[in-house]
Design a protein around this motif. Structure first.
Motif, PDB file in Angstrom:
ATOM      1  N   LYS A  40      68.875  81.354   3.915  1.00 18.46           N
ATOM      2  CA  LYS A  40      69.132  80.814   2.819  1.00 18.46           C
ATOM      3  C   LYS A  40      70.418  80.943   2.347  1.00 18.46           C
ATOM      4  N   GLN A  41      70.626  82.178   2.301  1.00 16.35           N
ATOM      5  CA  GLN A  41      72.691  82.174   1.885  1.00 16.35           C
ATOM      6  C   GLN A  41      73.363  82.234   2.835  1.00 16.35           C
ATOM      7  N   TYR A  42      73.010  82.298   3.994  1.00 20.28           N
ATOM      8  CA  TYR A  42      73.907  81.781   5.872  1.00 20.28           C
ATOM      9  C   TYR A  42      74.392  80.756   5.183  1.00 20.28           C
ATOM     10  N   LEU A  43      72.855  79.527   5.151  1.00 23.93           N
ATOM     11  CA  LEU A  43      73.110  77.648   5.739  1.00 23.93           C
ATOM     12  C   LEU A  43      72.777  77.267   4.187  1.00 23.93           C
ATOM     13  N   GLU A  44      73.179  78.123   3.243  1.00 25.91           N
ATOM     14  CA  GLU A  44      73.477  76.981   1.656  1.00 25.91           C
ATOM     15  C   GLU A  44      75.141  76.897   1.658  1.00 25.91           C
TER      16      GLU A  44
ATOM     17  N   ILE B  52      72.844  89.825  12.427  1.00 23.25           N
ATOM     18  CA  ILE B  52      72.398  89.979  10.945  1.00 23.25           C
ATOM     19  C   ILE B  52      73.069  91.575  10.376  1.00 23.25           C
ATOM     20  N   THR B  53      73.495  90.933   9.953  1.00 21.42           N
ATOM     21  CA  THR B  53      74.274  92.325   9.228  1.00 21.42           C
ATOM     22  C   THR B  53      72.686  93.393   8.049  1.00 21.42           C
ATOM     23  N   LYS B  54      72.761  94.112   7.660  1.00 27.40           N
ATOM     24  CA  LYS B  54      71.871  95.211   6.972  1.00 27.40           C
ATOM     25  C   LYS B  54      72.502  94.643   5.596  1.00 27.40           C
ATOM     26  N   ARG B  55      73.976  94.747   5.485  1.00 30.22           N
ATOM     27  CA  ARG B  55      73.948  94.346   4.099  1.00 30.22           C
ATOM     28  C   ARG B  55      73.476  92.697   3.522  1.00 30.22           C
ATOM     29  N   GLN B  56      73.134  91.752   4.680  1.00 28.00           N
ATOM     30  CA  GLN B  56      72.933  90.856   4.635  1.00 28.00           C
ATOM     31  C   GLN B  56      71.343  91.174   4.114  1.00 28.00           C
ATOM     32  N   VAL B  57      70.091  91.426   4.688  1.00 30.09           N
ATOM     33  CA  VAL B  57      69.697  92.251   4.357  1.00 30.09           C
ATOM     34  C   VAL B  57      69.664  93.131   2.363  1.00 30.09           C
TER      35      VAL B  57
ATOM     36  N   ASP C 208      59.157 102.420  -0.411  1.00 28.58           N
ATOM     37  CA  ASP C 208      59.392 102.467   0.573  1.00 28.58           C
ATOM     38  C   ASP C 208      60.468 101.758   0.946  1.00 28.58           C
ATOM     39  N   LEU C 209      61.564 101.805   0.080  1.00 29.58           N
ATOM     40  CA  LEU C 209      62.662 100.618  -0.276  1.00 29.58           C
ATOM     41  C   LEU C 209      63.440 100.337   1.637  1.00 29.58           C
ATOM     42  N   GLU C 210      64.132 102.185   1.231  1.00 29.47           N
ATOM     43  CA  GLU C 210      64.992 101.575   2.812  1.00 29.47           C
ATOM     44  C   GLU C 210      64.122 101.353   4.100  1.00 29.47           C
ATOM     45  N   GLY C 211      62.749 102.091   3.859  1.00 27.52           N
ATOM     46  CA  GLY C 211      61.917 102.029   5.281  1.00 27.52           C
ATOM     47  C   GLY C 211      62.014 100.232   5.569  1.00 27.52           C
ATOM     48  N   ASN C 212      61.344 100.075   4.077  1.00 26.34           N
ATOM     49  CA  ASN C 212      60.783  98.885   4.598  1.00 26.34           C
ATOM     50  C   ASN C 212      62.098  97.844   5.180  1.00 26.34           C
ATOM     51  N   LEU C 213      62.913  97.851   4.455  1.00 27.55           N
ATOM     52  CA  LEU C 213      64.491  97.005   4.268  1.00 27.55           C
ATOM     53  C   LEU C 213      65.105  97.119   5.896  1.00 27.55           C
ATOM     54  N   TYR C 214      64.957  98.138   6.337  1.00 23.08           N
ATOM     55  CA  TYR C 214      65.072  98.721   7.978  1.00 23.08           C
ATOM     56  C   TYR C 214      64.130  98.440   9.023  1.00 23.08           C
ATOM     57  N   LYS C 215      63.181  97.938   8.427  1.00 27.04           N
ATOM     58  CA  LYS C 215      61.846  97.362   9.806  1.00 27.04           C
ATOM     59  C   LYS C 215      62.282  95.501   9.438  1.00 27.04           C
ATOM     60  N   LEU C 216      63.149  95.044   8.535  1.00 27.25           N
ATOM     61  CA  LEU C 216      62.710  93.908   8.460  1.00 27.25           C
ATOM     62  C   LEU C 216      63.714  93.474   9.262  1.00 27.25           C
ATOM     63  N   TRP C 217      65.159  94.255   8.676  1.00 22.94           N
ATOM     64  CA  TRP C 217      66.135  94.598   9.890  1.00 22.94           C
ATOM     65  C   TRP C 217      66.539  94.636  11.285  1.00 22.94           C
ATOM     66  N   ASN C 218      65.465  95.333  11.388  1.00 23.63           N
ATOM     67  CA  ASN C 218      65.404  95.283  13.278  1.00 23.63           C
ATOM     68  C   ASN C 218      64.864  94.168  13.344  1.00 23.63           C
ATOM     69  N   ARG C 219      63.826  93.585  12.798  1.00 21.28           N
ATOM     70  CA  ARG C 219      62.971  92.527  13.166  1.00 21.28           C
ATOM     71  C   ARG C 219      63.548  91.207  13.334  1.00 21.28           C
ATOM     72  N   LEU C 220      64.656  91.283  12.224  1.00 24.78           N
ATOM     73  CA  LEU C 220      65.704  90.140  12.037  1.00 24.78           C
ATOM     74  C   LEU C 220      66.692  89.812  13.111  1.00 24.78           C
ATOM     75  N   ALA C 221      66.748  90.814  13.501  1.00 20.87           N
ATOM     76  CA  ALA C 221      68.241  91.160  14.603  1.00 20.87           C
ATOM     77  C   ALA C 221      67.866  90.935  15.847  1.00 20.87           C
ATOM     78  N   SER C 222      67.263  91.328  16.228  1.00 25.21           N
ATOM     79  CA  SER C 222      65.629  91.677  17.385  1.00 25.21           C
ATOM     80  C   SER C 222      65.607  90.391  17.881  1.00 25.21           C
ATOM     81  N   GLY C 223      65.332  89.660  16.904  1.00 18.72           N
ATOM     82  CA  GLY C 223      64.328  88.409  17.199  1.00 18.72           C
ATOM     83  C   GLY C 223      62.931  88.203  17.325  1.00 18.72           C
ATOM     84  N   SER C 224      62.788  88.838  16.942  1.00 17.18           N
ATOM     85  CA  SER C 224      61.333  90.175  16.935  1.00 17.18           C
ATOM     86  C   SER C 224      60.272  89.644  15.825  1.00 17.18           C
ATOM     87  N   TYR C 225      61.269  88.641  15.190  1.00 15.83           N
ATOM     88  CA  TYR C 225      59.994  88.720  13.256  1.00 15.83           C
ATOM     89  C   TYR C 225      58.776  87.173  13.375  1.00 15.83           C
TER      90      TYR C 225
END
Length: 206
Positions: A93-97, A9-14, A41-58
């Motif tokens: 959604k954007q991946y599967l749609e 999952i890329t940062k671009r997708q997030v 804190d847009l950059e930090g919040n998006l980074y944390k979300l990406w990190n959790r999604l990409a690691s499977g810990s979300y």
């Protein structure tokens, strides 16, 4: 050297998902965080979300349930995910749609990209000149009673992507927080109002 993530999952997708959520706006979820507050804190919040999604810990937070009036005077339960969860759902959604779109009937207008309720009304008006009858039907409580296993079976026929399957299943099982603060853990059904839940994405596939 940065360790590779289990899921591609890329940062671009997030980022693209965030832009879609921002355009759609929406209310705060159980954490009370508005989109404006998330952006502080847009950059930090998006980074944390990406990190959790990409690691499977979300794991999705509870969905806030509110009641909204229907046209007939009754109330309809609506689920409100948090801002971060709406972004996560939009990534899926954007991946599967694009794959799901191939299977929708041309006359399906609900929650479709590039289609609107106004187009549906226009088509109905056109066909009023072709037929003098209308078939109206509704499945009572359909989304409240949706079988989780059957839903996942339907999704698996359209993708083998492990992170997509993982997160959709987690969203189906996510707790629901009522307005009095109590929580429910659903064994069936899905809240109406999310981004990647069957009411908005999978309704023609289950």
């Amino acid at each position: 050297m940065e360790q590779a993530k289990p899921f591609c999952i890329t940062k671009r997708q997030v980022w693209e998902a965030y832009k879609r959520v921002k355009a759609n706006k929406g209310a705060a979820g159980v954490d009370g965080q508005t989109l404006k507050e998330f952006e502080q804190d847009l950059e930090g919040n998006l980074y944390k979300l990406w990190n959790r999604l990409a690691s499977g810990s979300y794991f999705p937070p509870p969905v806030l349930r509110v009641e909204i009036p229907k046209g007939d005077g009754r109330m309809r339960p609506l689920g409100i995910p948090t801002v971060a969860d709406r972004i996560a759902q939009t990534v899926v959604k954007q991946y599967l749609e694009p794959e799901l779109e191939k299977h929708f009937h041309p006359d399906s207008y609900g929650y479709r990209p590039g289609k609107s309720a106004l187009e549906a009304v226009g088509m109905a008006r056109k066909r009023c000149w072709q037929s003098d009858w209308v078939l109206d039907l509704d499945i009572k409580g359909f989304f409240d009673n949706l079988d989780h296993e059957l839903t996942m079976r339907a999704v698996r026929t359209h993708t083998e992507e492990s992170w997509v399957l993982l997160y959709i299943e987690r969203w189906l099982k996510a707790p629901i927080e009522l307005q009095d603060g109590s929580r429910q853990w659903p064994e069936k059904g899905t809240p109406q109002g999310g981004v990647a839940t069957p009411p908005t994405m999978l309704q023609n596939l289950v």
